[in-house]
Motif scaffolding. Structure first.
Motif, short mmCIF file in Angstrom:
data_model
loop_
_atom_site.label_atom_id
_atom_site.label_comp_id
_atom_site.label_asym_id
_atom_site.label_seq_id
_atom_site.Cartn_x
_atom_site.Cartn_y
_atom_site.Cartn_z
N PHE C 120 0.82 -1.21 0.00
CA PHE C 120 0.00 0.00 0.00
C PHE C 120 0.86 1.27 0.00
O PHE C 120 0.45 2.29 -0.56
N ALA C 121 2.03 1.21 0.60
CA ALA C 121 2.94 2.37 0.50
C ALA C 121 3.26 2.65 -0.96
O ALA C 121 3.22 3.80 -1.42
N PRO C 148 -5.61 -4.87 13.72
CA PRO C 148 -4.47 -3.93 13.88
C PRO C 148 -3.85 -3.53 12.54
O PRO C 148 -3.45 -2.37 12.36
N SER C 149 -3.79 -4.44 11.60
CA SER C 149 -3.21 -4.09 10.29
C SER C 149 -4.07 -3.06 9.56
O SER C 149 -3.55 -2.12 8.96
N ILE C 150 -5.37 -3.25 9.61
CA ILE C 150 -6.26 -2.28 8.94
C ILE C 150 -6.12 -0.91 9.59
O ILE C 150 -6.00 0.12 8.91
N ARG C 156 -1.66 5.35 8.47
CA ARG C 156 -0.55 5.76 7.60
C ARG C 156 -1.01 6.49 6.34
O ARG C 156 -0.26 7.28 5.79
N HIS C 157 -2.22 6.17 5.89
CA HIS C 157 -2.63 6.66 4.58
C HIS C 157 -3.94 7.43 4.68
O HIS C 157 -5.02 6.84 4.69
N PRO C 158 -3.84 8.77 4.76
CA PRO C 158 -5.07 9.57 4.88
C PRO C 158 -5.98 9.41 3.67
O PRO C 158 -7.16 9.77 3.74
N ARG C 176 -14.49 -4.50 16.79
CA ARG C 176 -13.08 -4.26 17.12
C ARG C 176 -12.53 -3.06 16.34
O ARG C 176 -11.71 -2.29 16.86
N LEU C 177 -12.96 -2.89 15.09
CA LEU C 177 -12.48 -1.75 14.30
C LEU C 177 -12.98 -0.44 14.89
O LEU C 177 -12.22 0.53 14.99
N ARG C 178 -14.24 -0.41 15.29
CA ARG C 178 -14.78 0.83 15.85
C ARG C 178 -14.14 1.12 17.21
O ARG C 178 -13.84 2.28 17.52
N GLU C 179 -13.92 0.10 18.02
CA GLU C 179 -13.31 0.32 19.34
C GLU C 179 -11.86 0.79 19.21
O GLU C 179 -11.39 1.60 20.01
N GLY C 180 -11.16 0.30 18.20
CA GLY C 180 -9.73 0.59 18.11
C GLY C 180 -9.39 1.79 17.27
O GLY C 180 -8.24 2.20 17.22
N GLN C 181 -10.39 2.39 16.63
CA GLN C 181 -10.08 3.38 15.61
C GLN C 181 -9.51 4.67 16.19
O GLN C 181 -9.85 5.08 17.30
N GLY C 182 -8.61 5.29 15.41
CA GLY C 182 -8.18 6.66 15.69
C GLY C 182 -9.05 7.58 14.86
O GLY C 182 -10.19 7.86 15.22
N ARG C 183 -8.52 8.00 13.72
CA ARG C 183 -9.30 8.79 12.76
C ARG C 183 -10.52 7.98 12.33
O ARG C 183 -10.42 6.83 11.97
N ARG C 184 -11.70 8.62 12.37
CA ARG C 184 -12.91 7.91 11.97
C ARG C 184 -13.04 7.88 10.46
O ARG C 184 -12.97 8.91 9.79
#
Lengths: 301, 301, 301, 301
Positions: C120-121, C148-150, C156-158, C176-184
């Motif tokens: 993805f980079a 965690p990978s997602i 990393r990628h806005p 788990r994605l919603r609980e762990g998310q930073g930027r929504r």
């Protein structure tokens, strides 16, 4: 004509500039290098040629340049793609440019022999009567073809003129293919030539592989067909440490390109991103192996 | 103790009679053969040892016999199994018999690093404080472990004392593992020894692999640690054609067993069904390569 | 804007004529049909849209026609391809045509999270600042991404504005994605909508999937956001037998196209070769299920 | 006898205590529960039965207990294992205990139909004349078998008396299997019963699957064979939301065990490590779905 292919068909690299752009000038010098070192033909846009990293227009540009430069020698173009429409389009374009044929490997995800046969029926229905190399490279394609399956494909599709065999062990598969064959096709072998002299003894028509020193591949072929079997093996064995070193998938391609650069065949050793980069340790190892090769060859003479 | 492993750990074959029964008498002669040809230790019941074809009781019988015969040298036992309860049971049994440790590769079907870490957490929770060899052999296990993942496993699980590295390219991975390591563990390399002298230069502690001529593997190791790098490579290169020939997965194992039989190390070369059978052509090729090896070695001396 | 996506994004079919040619007139009628049945946006050239069977020019023609017809609603275009150069070229073309963004799934063959991140980079370095939907569809791509990978990729990628989630179980992964998310980011769910009402309860923003009756997908969404949870489930359950019937990979797509044809949305139900063909038994089953659906809906009202 | 199997064969769970030990008392209560809810037979030690997490002795203990408790109904035991010697040993043990037959799925890693046929030839050579269920579950085994391949296996091996079909779409494959068959065998279908009424219409002899409410599976079967097709579907559709919820691989098994616990069939819902754990959100969802099911069933009556 491809069914009569003989000798070395070099699996050609795609040269890039440091910024990742295609380096067409280096296609010319590399093509000359291959022909000077014994190539009877070329195979361009294979896995080792980083075909998967090119856009369609770039693929056509590279193939066209090789065809133009090859002094009339046959150029086979890899057109494998999960999408049959893309196979068809690229095939039409490169045949127009003068390719001797196309090379196709089944896509990842064919799950049964029914699906395998269905895939190739659809492909040949689309591309028509184009001379085709069937590539048996399961470690890359993810699709295993048994000997009976390959023979069935050859029987059903007269377009298949040549098999590039690079399953492992190749030697036992070659024997079974030759014993079981109906219509005779050419068989050239891949696997970077790692088993070339033995494969010659099993009935193949030469190598279709890449190596920084293609003169070894053509040299082994020439000795073998003169029945100089021990000498063919002697030559092969001298190069085997380096050959084995280059036989490390994409990283091995990075090594090969670096040596081709050192030999003046291309301007820049870069692989396109994402691809491996060599470290100083890697460079030192390459130098060590090249020095040993030089000494070993001087003893041979 | 396994973290200080050094030298050749032979990946041992399992000898069978022609009818497929375990041949325990040949375990004794083969074990002696390995030790006479420079083995510092043994690894039994690996992939090349046809472990997957044994019942649990047979596995224990073979491991026990090797341990008994090994004159106190460490014997590592492969216990990989998709089922953790089976890993636990076999581990307990062979540790009771005096194994130096067990070797575990992740099972096919772990899809993410989370699942990889979860698997080993469960394994070590079950087997307890047993010295363990982590086997990195993705082409067989189907599970790829990155360098950071391996280092994480080593950090989390003090039971991991030794890494058997056989991803490709092994050499670049070894460099990254050594550069990134916290706690130092031993690293021995597999891939049938195909890159042994270079791997030594990258910082491994020796080979863990099988070969019909283990004296080459121990010889290269001995020369290398005496800093006789060129001589180590000279020795290696003589054997490389045969080594490469045996490096053809299960078919290569059939070749290896045949040569071990010819050298008197085992009574019968048979592999258990389903496994490859050698043809007359194969036998002729083996003889050709052995003759070439003999000549080449006589020149070396 | 895609990070605020809400409601139904229909995964659009590609209509073909009986001879396999693209049927652009049916693109218009189908697009109208989707919008009349509650679509907030469209996703074209996905797996169910037979994207893999189109040439690059055909892909651009279909995407362009949908964009033109969509009355200003956002159209996301699938651009997944093993080759990054092809991702880049197709992305540039469709963004020029007015696409709202592109959808990318990792290619088959990424073996570790290091390789996933590297891929993805490289992709985002090539395509630049383009709004992107990350598609988590491991059963098709062969690449599993852990939570965690997602989240690392999103961090990393806005460019990643929306996640199309179609791993199974989707519901626990969404939590788990919603609980762990930073930027929504927005999360829309695939899997043909098989778990839509429960996924809504877990925090997604709507469905991104195809169905012969998109009014169910939009209807469930509308009821759910009005907190009419039981009614949303009531509506969903009536359609579930047919939904499940269409949830049978490419064969299910053939069913869906046949029903869309019966509803007047497209002229011809054909899938492009190689693809499934419906038999008279299949047609009778479809009629049986549609009759039951009609009765069931009449009871609901 | 297995070739005349009819009705519901429940794929049985393996009950564990909270600490992971086998709970044999719950085997008894669960076995009674299955029989009271319409089971004609049982299949134990399948994938959903967590067979892969049991040691060999545990497998035998669980199978033996089920056989003892089953009131003479046929009990089929899953014996799939990558190692043929282990298949043979477990088969011999459970047949001695009174199993009606064994169930075998091809192991992961068979790459061609030649290898598939070779595998089963070796298996049947080892296990002898034991009634066998061939399991076609490619999503778990990783080995796809085409219709012609399955028919060839049936023709070659009279031991195959029953096919458990759980490829997708199952319905079209069933039709092709019935049309192409020589010797008639029983076909029961898996996939958690997700397509049961349609599969009945395609010619199968019943379901072989697990569900927290086996009375639905037996009920649909009973209605169907009385030609009450619409009623069979009516009953099925009521349960479909819950059935689909449980149809989420190992996580779905955790749900199923929890509901079986609530219904008093087992003492503890635990799955053995490594396995999923239900969260409070999951429990709330289960309650929600069970409440809806209760209401829906009360309307049906």
């Amino acid at each position: 004509m491809l069914e009569h292919a003989k000798g070395l068909y070099v699996v050609a690299q795609t040269p890039f500039a440091a910024d990742g752009a295609i380096d067409l000038a280096s296609v010319d010098t590399l093509c000359d290098f291959y022909l000077q070192h014994g190539a009877s033909g070329l195979t361009v846009l294979g896995v080792a040629g980083e075909a998967g990293k090119l856009s369609q227009e770039e693929s056509i540009a590279v193939a066209g340049r090789y065809i133009q430069r090859a002094q009339g020698k046959p150029v086979i173009v890899g057109v494998s793609n999960p999408g049959i429409a893309q196979v068809r389009d690229l095939t039409a374009r490169v045949m127009d440019l003068g390719a001797a044929g196309v090379m196709i490997t089944p896509p990842n995800g064919l799950r049964t022999e029914e699906e395998l046969f269905g895939y190739f029926a659809a492909v040949f229905q689309q591309i028509g009567d184009v001379p085709t190399v069937l590539q048996d490279f399961p470690f890359s394609s993810g699709t295993w073809m048994s000997v009976p399956s390959i023979l069935t494909l050859v029987e059903r599709h007269p377009q298949i003129r040549l098999l590039k065999e690079e399953d492992l062990p190749s030697i036992t598969k070659i024997t079974r293919l030759r014993e079981g064959q109906g219509r005779r096709i050419a068989i050239l072998t891949g696997n970077n030539g790692m088993f070339l002299p033995l494969e010659m003894g099993r009935g193949v028509d030469g190598p279709m592989s890449g190596f920084s020193h293609p003169e070894m591949l053509s040299g082994v072929y020439d000795l073998y067909i003169q029945s100089k079997v021990e000498q063919a093996n002697d030559l092969f064995d001298r190069y085997l440490p380096l050959l084995s070193y280059e036989n490390q998938s994409q990283w091995g391609v990075a090594v090969r390109k670096e040596i081709l650069r050192q030999r003046g065949a291309i301007s820049c050793a870069a692989m396109r991103t994402p691809g491996p980069r060599l470290t100083p340790t890697d460079h030192a190892e390459i130098e060590f192996l090249l020095n040993r090769l030089r000494r070993s060859l001087s003893e041979l003479r």
